[in-house]
Structures are given as structure tokens and as C-alpha cells.
Design a protein around this motif. Structure first.
Motif, PDB file in Angstrom:
ATOM      1  N   ARG A  38       0.858  -1.199   0.000  1.00  0.00           N
ATOM      2  CA  ARG A  38       0.000   0.000   0.000  1.00  0.00           C
ATOM      3  C   ARG A  38       0.891   1.245   0.000  1.00  0.00           C
ATOM      4  O   ARG A  38       0.888   2.032   0.946  1.00  0.00           O
ATOM      5  CB  ARG A  38      -0.899   0.030   1.248  1.00  0.00           C
ATOM      6  CG  ARG A  38      -1.896  -1.111   1.359  1.00  0.00           C
ATOM      7  CD  ARG A  38      -3.027  -0.990   0.347  1.00  0.00           C
ATOM      8  NE  ARG A  38      -4.004  -2.034   0.558  1.00  0.00           N
ATOM      9  CZ  ARG A  38      -3.923  -3.274   0.073  1.00  0.00           C
ATOM     10  NH1 ARG A  38      -2.861  -3.611  -0.651  1.00  0.00           N
ATOM     11  NH2 ARG A  38      -4.859  -4.157   0.317  1.00  0.00           N
ATOM     12  N   CYS A  39       1.662   1.424  -1.064  1.00  0.00           N
ATOM     13  CA  CYS A  39       2.614   2.532  -1.097  1.00  0.00           C
ATOM     14  C   CYS A  39       1.905   3.865  -0.910  1.00  0.00           C
ATOM     15  O   CYS A  39       0.840   4.113  -1.497  1.00  0.00           O
ATOM     16  CB  CYS A  39       3.402   2.509  -2.399  1.00  0.00           C
ATOM     17  SG  CYS A  39       4.475   1.062  -2.540  1.00  0.00           S
ATOM     18  N   VAL A  40       2.495   4.745  -0.119  1.00  0.00           N
ATOM     19  CA  VAL A  40       1.811   5.937   0.350  1.00  0.00           C
ATOM     20  C   VAL A  40       1.466   6.914  -0.770  1.00  0.00           C
ATOM     21  O   VAL A  40       0.522   7.694  -0.648  1.00  0.00           O
ATOM     22  CB  VAL A  40       2.647   6.666   1.428  1.00  0.00           C
ATOM     23  CG1 VAL A  40       2.770   5.793   2.667  1.00  0.00           C
ATOM     24  CG2 VAL A  40       4.037   7.033   0.893  1.00  0.00           C
ATOM     25  N   ASP A  45      -4.660   3.625   2.466  1.00  0.00           N
ATOM     26  CA  ASP A  45      -4.370   2.494   3.337  1.00  0.00           C
ATOM     27  C   ASP A  45      -5.498   1.471   3.273  1.00  0.00           C
ATOM     28  O   ASP A  45      -5.279   0.261   3.185  1.00  0.00           O
ATOM     29  CB  ASP A  45      -4.166   2.983   4.773  1.00  0.00           C
ATOM     30  CG  ASP A  45      -3.550   1.922   5.672  1.00  0.00           C
ATOM     31  OD1 ASP A  45      -3.160   0.866   5.146  1.00  0.00           O
ATOM     32  OD2 ASP A  45      -3.470   2.150   6.885  1.00  0.00           O
ATOM     33  N   ARG A 145       9.218  -0.383   4.921  1.00  0.00           N
ATOM     34  CA  ARG A 145       7.958  -0.763   5.567  1.00  0.00           C
ATOM     35  C   ARG A 145       7.047   0.451   5.731  1.00  0.00           C
ATOM     36  O   ARG A 145       5.831   0.348   5.569  1.00  0.00           O
ATOM     37  CB  ARG A 145       8.228  -1.425   6.923  1.00  0.00           C
ATOM     38  CG  ARG A 145       6.965  -1.876   7.652  1.00  0.00           C
ATOM     39  CD  ARG A 145       7.285  -2.781   8.819  1.00  0.00           C
ATOM     40  NE  ARG A 145       7.803  -4.065   8.406  1.00  0.00           N
ATOM     41  CZ  ARG A 145       7.038  -5.097   8.024  1.00  0.00           C
ATOM     42  NH1 ARG A 145       5.727  -4.976   8.015  1.00  0.00           N
ATOM     43  NH2 ARG A 145       7.582  -6.233   7.661  1.00  0.00           N
ATOM     44  N   ALA A 146       7.612   1.606   6.015  1.00  0.00           N
ATOM     45  CA  ALA A 146       6.794   2.811   6.173  1.00  0.00           C
ATOM     46  C   ALA A 146       6.192   3.248   4.843  1.00  0.00           C
ATOM     47  O   ALA A 146       5.002   3.599   4.775  1.00  0.00           O
ATOM     48  CB  ALA A 146       7.637   3.934   6.776  1.00  0.00           C
ATOM     49  N   ARG A 149       3.752   0.494   3.776  1.00  0.00           N
ATOM     50  CA  ARG A 149       2.833   0.256   4.884  1.00  0.00           C
ATOM     51  C   ARG A 149       2.812  -1.194   5.378  1.00  0.00           C
ATOM     52  O   ARG A 149       2.155  -1.473   6.364  1.00  0.00           O
ATOM     53  CB  ARG A 149       1.400   0.688   4.537  1.00  0.00           C
ATOM     54  CG  ARG A 149       1.217   2.183   4.298  1.00  0.00           C
ATOM     55  CD  ARG A 149      -0.272   2.510   4.267  1.00  0.00           C
ATOM     56  NE  ARG A 149      -0.551   3.923   4.075  1.00  0.00           N
ATOM     57  CZ  ARG A 149      -0.918   4.450   2.909  1.00  0.00           C
ATOM     58  NH1 ARG A 149      -1.038   3.670   1.839  1.00  0.00           N
ATOM     59  NH2 ARG A 149      -1.175   5.723   2.810  1.00  0.00           N
ATOM     60  N   ARG A 150       3.489  -2.105   4.680  1.00  0.00           N
ATOM     61  CA  ARG A 150       3.459  -3.497   5.128  1.00  0.00           C
ATOM     62  C   ARG A 150       4.549  -4.369   4.528  1.00  0.00           C
ATOM     63  O   ARG A 150       4.612  -5.566   4.799  1.00  0.00           O
ATOM     64  CB  ARG A 150       2.092  -4.122   4.802  1.00  0.00           C
ATOM     65  CG  ARG A 150       1.752  -4.183   3.318  1.00  0.00           C
ATOM     66  CD  ARG A 150       0.265  -4.391   3.132  1.00  0.00           C
ATOM     67  NE  ARG A 150      -0.460  -3.259   3.673  1.00  0.00           N
ATOM     68  CZ  ARG A 150      -1.783  -3.213   3.823  1.00  0.00           C
ATOM     69  NH1 ARG A 150      -2.506  -4.244   3.488  1.00  0.00           N
ATOM     70  NH2 ARG A 150      -2.378  -2.147   4.319  1.00  0.00           N
TER      71      ARG A 150
END
Length: 342
Positions: A38-40, A45, A145-146, A149-150
Motif C-alpha cells: 500500500r505505497c503511500v 491504506d 515498511r513505512a 505500509r506493510r
């Protein structure tokens, strides 16, 4: 599952030429809007994914690709979302690879986040995939990871290694993110080039609603390039790979570096590509909303006349270029990049 093609073999057909006399030789096909990350800058999200019934079947994807190839498309890129999370996706690669064997297609490739490459790299190589683009924005596990998101950076690096062992050439695509990875771009270039991989930097594109403000993420590549030139000697290259990147040679590494600059430098003048979504919408321009419904044409008739007519009519409306402005309050188009295809 797979029916025979109904168009006449060997039939001479006109190539696809848009209103600005650009030949359309490159089709990007999104096979799913789903992704295991889920890349920012790409997704919210909590994404609402499309019902599976709305997606083109693998047989329909194969059929429409065949029509494009008959009209002069020489390169297919499979995208998503993450294309390798689509169930039975290798069936589609097996079908499309026949066009490589016949000589009708020059290249079959894909863009991936790398999480599934460890599973599929060997089979992809056997089917004629010679290069892949891997989206990777940082080599810092915590940042990775940030941003995703996962995600697990180690899984992606293992996937890249598996692809290279299989003989697949890997290019790294990194989105330049202000305050996130801008301080490690130079080191990422050294890493990629040190392993024989090209790298391309990409500006954030204003596609789809996300949490936060994209202006906080946007790093102009003119700024990134100026910083790189304090460490590296960059020599412009005439190379073109069918996409929008402009390339330089990095003297200190010997490797090739690309820049995709949809905001600071429009790349539309030589656009030879169109995008097909997983629901059968054909977008003639990444940054425009005009689209043709190929799913309706595919499902209205078992032969290819209607879908061919829909494609030809759509190409006649292809615009000269997009209009991305990062500072606008709303995205240039509401659909997420994962819907159109990365």
C-alpha cells in the motif's frame, strides 16, 4: 478455457496512428487493481478493490492483446496493482508468449513490486520475459515498511536476485520522495549499477485520492539531478526503451540512469503507448479521463470486429499530452495509479 482467435490469419491491417501521426506500438495492460503493498503515494491504506466480476477474464485479456498486436503493437507490459498477485496469471503469460515465438511481438515484460518474483522468475524467463521493472524506493528496511505500509524489503531483494539468476534483466524504478528517500538516491544508484541494473527516477504523479498532501511528497527531478551532479558525472544518452524516460550515463558507475518527469518536463511529444485497465477501459493518456470501453465490445460479440472498431476510434481521440499540476488541491484524475496500471 482458451478459445481460438476468430480473426483471419495473415489479414493485412492498418497500424494504429493517432491524430498527431504517432504510431501506437506499446500497450500497457493492468491485469488487477489489487496489490500486496500500500505505497503511500499510490494507494489509500484502506482500499476498496473492484469486484472480480468487473475484471476482464484472462481469455479476454489475451484476445484484446491479440487485436492490438495485429494492428502493429510490438511491446506488451503487464502491470497492476501487482500483476503477479492475479490468480493464474501465468496462464496469460503462456498465451502471450506465443506472439514472441511468431515474431509478431518484440517484447513481453512487466512492472512488479518484486514481492512475488521469487516464485515466478524462472517461469517468466522460460516464457520469454527478458527484462522486468521493479518498483523500489528505498534500501532502508524501516523506510521500506513505512512507504509500503506493510512490505518486507528482504523479500523484494530476494525476488530481484531470483530474477537475475534466471537471466532476466532488472531495472529499478524509484519514486523520488521529498523527506523520505532523497538522501539515499545517490547510494541507490551505486547499488543498482554495481549489480548491473539500470535505474530510473520518477516524479510523484497526482493520480487518485490518498491520505495526506502530495505536495509534501513531491521532489522535482531537476532538484534531484542537480544534487546528483555534485557526486556524479551525468552524460545525456539518445537511448529510448519505448517509455517516457530520458537517460544519462553515470561516468563513475558506468551505469544508465533514467528520469521520468511528468510534472517538471512533459514527456508526451513521442508518446507511442496506450493503457488498458483490468476492467477493459482503454486510456489513451495517463493524465486524461477520456477512455473507451473495450469490455463491452469484447462481450458483445465472439469475433473481433467490434473491439477493433472501438480501438481504432479511441486512438483517433488520443490527445497530444497530459496536464499534471502537483499544486492543485485535487488529483489530476481521480483514479489511482493501480487502476490504470503502473
Amino acid at each position: 478455457m482458451w478459445g481460438p482467435r476468430t480473426d483471419a490469419p495473415g489479414k493485412a491491417v492498418a497500424p494504429l496512428i493517432d491524430p498527431f501521426q504517432r504510431a501506437i506500438t506499446y500497450l500497457r495492460i493492468s491485469v488487477t487493481d489489487r496489490c500486496d503493498l500500500r505505497c503511500v503515494y499510490c494507494m489509500a491504506d484502506e482500499m476498496q478493490f473492484l469486484p472480480k466480476r468487473d475484471l476482464l477474464s484472462l481469455e479476454e485479456l489475451d484476445r484484446v492483446c491479440g487485436v492490438f498486436i495485429d494492428r502493429g503493437v510490438r511491446k506488451l507490459r503487464i502491470t497492476g496493482g501487482e500483476p503477479l498477485v492475479r490468480r493464474d496469471i501465468m496462464h496469460l503469460f503462456r498465451r502471450l508468449s506465443r506472439h514472441l515465438g511468431s515474431g509478431a511481438l518484440d517484447e513481453l515484460t512487466l512492472t512488479t513490486n518484486g514481492t512475488q518474483l521469487g516464485r515466478f522468475a524462472s517461469e517468466l524467463a522460460d516464457l520469454g520475459v527478458r527484462r522486468v521493472n521493479v518498483s523500489l524506493d528505498t534500501l532502508d528496511p524501516d523506510k521500506f515498511r513505512a512507504v509500503t505500509r506493510r512490505g518486507d524489503l528482504g523479500v523484494v531483494l530476494d525476488g530481484i536476485a531470483a530474477a537475475r539468476r534466471a537471466g532476466i534483466k532488472v531495472k529499478i524504478n524509484a519514486v523520488a520522495l521529498k523527506g523520505v528517500n532523497e538522501d539515499e538516491i545517490a547510494d541507490m544508484i551505486a547499488w543498482a549499477h554495481g549489480d548491473g541494473m539500470d535505474m530510473t527516477l520518477i516524479e510523484v504523479m497526482p493520480l487518485g485520492e490518498i491520505e495526506g498532501d502530495r505536495t509534501d511528497q513531491f521532489l522535482p527531478l531537476s532538484v534531484a539531478r542537480a544534487r546528483l551532479e555534485t557526486r556524479y558525472t551525468l552524460t545525456p544518452l539518445p537511448d529510448r526503451t519505448g517509455g517516457p524516460a530520458r537517460y544519462v550515463r553515470v561516468a563513475e558507475t558506468g551505469g544508465r540512469l533514467g528520469f521520468i518527469t511528468p510534472l517538471t518536463h512533459n514527456f508526451c511529444e513521442s508518446c507511442n503507448r496506450v493503457r488498458l485497465t483490468c476492467t477493459g477501459k482503454l486510456y489513451m493518456c495517463l493524465g486524461q479521463e477520456d477512455a473507451a470501453d473495450l469490455r463491452a465490445a469484447l462481450r458483445a460479440s465472439p469475433d473481433n470486429d467490434l473491439v477493433t472498431q472501438a480501438i481504432v476510434e479511441a486512438i483517433s481521440r488520443k490527445p497530444k499530452g497530459h496536464d499534471f499540476v502537483i499544486e492543485r488541491a485535487k488529483p489530476a484524475v481521480p483514479r489511482h495509479m493501480s487502476v490504470t496500471g503502473g
